[in-house]
Design an enzyme around this catalytic site. Structure first.
Site, PDB file in Angstrom:
ATOM      1  N   GLU A   1      -9.350 -10.848  -7.810  1.00  0.00           N
ATOM      2  CA  GLU A   1      -8.461  -9.700  -7.566  1.00  0.00           C
ATOM      3  C   GLU A   1      -7.281  -9.697  -8.539  1.00  0.00           C
ATOM      4  O   GLU A   1      -6.906  -8.646  -9.080  1.00  0.00           O
ATOM      5  CB  GLU A   1      -7.985  -9.716  -6.109  1.00  0.00           C
ATOM      6  CG  GLU A   1      -9.127  -9.456  -5.137  1.00  0.00           C
ATOM      7  CD  GLU A   1      -8.736  -9.564  -3.661  1.00  0.00           C
ATOM      8  OE1 GLU A   1      -9.594  -9.290  -2.814  1.00  0.00           O
ATOM      9  OE2 GLU A   1      -7.571  -9.912  -3.358  1.00  0.00           O
TER      10      GLU A   1
ATOM     11  N   LYS B   1       0.818  -1.218   0.000  1.00  0.00           N
ATOM     12  CA  LYS B   1       0.000   0.000   0.000  1.00  0.00           C
ATOM     13  C   LYS B   1       0.858   1.278   0.000  1.00  0.00           C
ATOM     14  O   LYS B   1       2.082   1.216   0.218  1.00  0.00           O
ATOM     15  CB  LYS B   1      -0.936  -0.041   1.215  1.00  0.00           C
ATOM     16  CG  LYS B   1      -1.926  -1.220   1.171  1.00  0.00           C
ATOM     17  CD  LYS B   1      -2.923  -1.149   2.318  1.00  0.00           C
ATOM     18  CE  LYS B   1      -3.888  -2.329   2.273  1.00  0.00           C
ATOM     19  NZ  LYS B   1      -4.951  -2.216   3.297  1.00  0.00           N
TER      20      LYS B   1
ATOM     21  N   HIS C   1      -2.166  -5.644   1.608  1.00  0.00           N
ATOM     22  CA  HIS C   1      -3.447  -6.338   1.443  1.00  0.00           C
ATOM     23  C   HIS C   1      -3.147  -7.741   0.952  1.00  0.00           C
ATOM     24  O   HIS C   1      -2.233  -7.939   0.156  1.00  0.00           O
ATOM     25  CB  HIS C   1      -4.335  -5.637   0.397  1.00  0.00           C
ATOM     26  CG  HIS C   1      -5.472  -6.505  -0.067  1.00  0.00           C
ATOM     27  ND1 HIS C   1      -6.660  -6.583   0.614  1.00  0.00           N
ATOM     28  CD2 HIS C   1      -5.570  -7.377  -1.104  1.00  0.00           C
ATOM     29  CE1 HIS C   1      -7.451  -7.466   0.009  1.00  0.00           C
ATOM     30  NE2 HIS C   1      -6.814  -7.951  -1.042  1.00  0.00           N
TER      31      HIS C   1
ATOM     32  N   TYR D   1     -12.486  -2.399  -3.674  1.00  0.00           N
ATOM     33  CA  TYR D   1     -13.012  -2.453  -2.312  1.00  0.00           C
ATOM     34  C   TYR D   1     -14.539  -2.351  -2.265  1.00  0.00           C
ATOM     35  O   TYR D   1     -15.096  -2.008  -1.219  1.00  0.00           O
ATOM     36  CB  TYR D   1     -12.383  -1.345  -1.468  1.00  0.00           C
ATOM     37  CG  TYR D   1     -10.974  -1.667  -1.007  1.00  0.00           C
ATOM     38  CD1 TYR D   1     -10.717  -2.772  -0.183  1.00  0.00           C
ATOM     39  CD2 TYR D   1      -9.896  -0.873  -1.376  1.00  0.00           C
ATOM     40  CE1 TYR D   1      -9.431  -3.067   0.244  1.00  0.00           C
ATOM     41  CE2 TYR D   1      -8.607  -1.159  -0.936  1.00  0.00           C
ATOM     42  CZ  TYR D   1      -8.382  -2.271  -0.126  1.00  0.00           C
ATOM     43  OH  TYR D   1      -7.113  -2.563   0.311  1.00  0.00           O
TER      44      TYR D   1
ATOM     45  N   ASN E   1      -2.180   0.053   6.756  1.00  0.00           N
ATOM     46  CA  ASN E   1      -1.640  -1.204   7.291  1.00  0.00           C
ATOM     47  C   ASN E   1      -0.752  -1.969   6.306  1.00  0.00           C
ATOM     48  O   ASN E   1      -0.655  -3.190   6.355  1.00  0.00           O
ATOM     49  CB  ASN E   1      -2.768  -2.080   7.862  1.00  0.00           C
ATOM     50  CG  ASN E   1      -3.748  -2.518   6.807  1.00  0.00           C
ATOM     51  OD1 ASN E   1      -3.664  -2.103   5.653  1.00  0.00           O
ATOM     52  ND2 ASN E   1      -4.684  -3.372   7.179  1.00  0.00           N
TER      53      ASN E   1
END
Ligand code: CMP
Length: 140
Positions: free
Chosen positions: A128, A11, A117, A51, A114
């Protein structure tokens, strides 16, 4: 156990802090092979699609804003039991609850930012991966 593929994103908090190599080292040390990898700027539409399952959550807007705030590295990881293995290597979604040695415990500053993913099932991994990779871009 079957050889599986899972989808991973490093990320914007990872790319911003120059942690791509450090996170990849943890991934590879765990025995997962990075068989596809691309650094991209995610568009708002891509983030909203990716998302979509969270679109009713209060943090959805924040999540999309964060995921489009800088470059991300999208990856395909391959290995035995790759989906569960990568979830173990990432640690809990909230870094405060993540186990020692996990990516999120080591590198993440908050539940929103965080660092990584990972897909939650083989089925979702396929969906995905297909959003960001073409077959020829994955070399196992
Ligand atoms: P990820 O595995 O990418 O999938 C959904 C993401 O939503 C999750 O990681 C977190 O980064 C984010 N998320 C979950 N809970 C919160 C929260 N309370 N506030 C902000 N972001 C969250």
């Amino acid at each position: 156990m079957a050889t599986e593929r899972t989808f991973s994103i490093l990320k914007p908090d990872a790319t911003k802090r120059n942690l791509t190599g450090a996170v990849n080292a943890v991934i590879e040390k765990a025995g997962l092979r990075i068989v596809g990898q691309r650094r991209i700027q995610m568009s708002q539409a891509q983030a909203e699609t990716f998302y979509a399952i969270h679109k009713e959550r209060p943090f959805f807007g924040e999540l999309v804003t964060f995921m489009t705030s800088g470059p991300v590295v999208v990856q395909v990881l391959e290995g035995e039991n790759a989906v569960a293995k990568y979830r173990e290597v990432m640690g809990a979604t909230n870094p405060a609850q993540a186990a020692e040695g996990t990516i999120r415990k080591t590198f993440s500053e908050s539940v929103g930012e965080n660092t990584v993913h990972g897909s939650d099932s083989v089925e979702n991994a396929k969906i995905e991966i297909a959003q960001f990779f073409q077959d020829g871009d994955i070399v196992g």
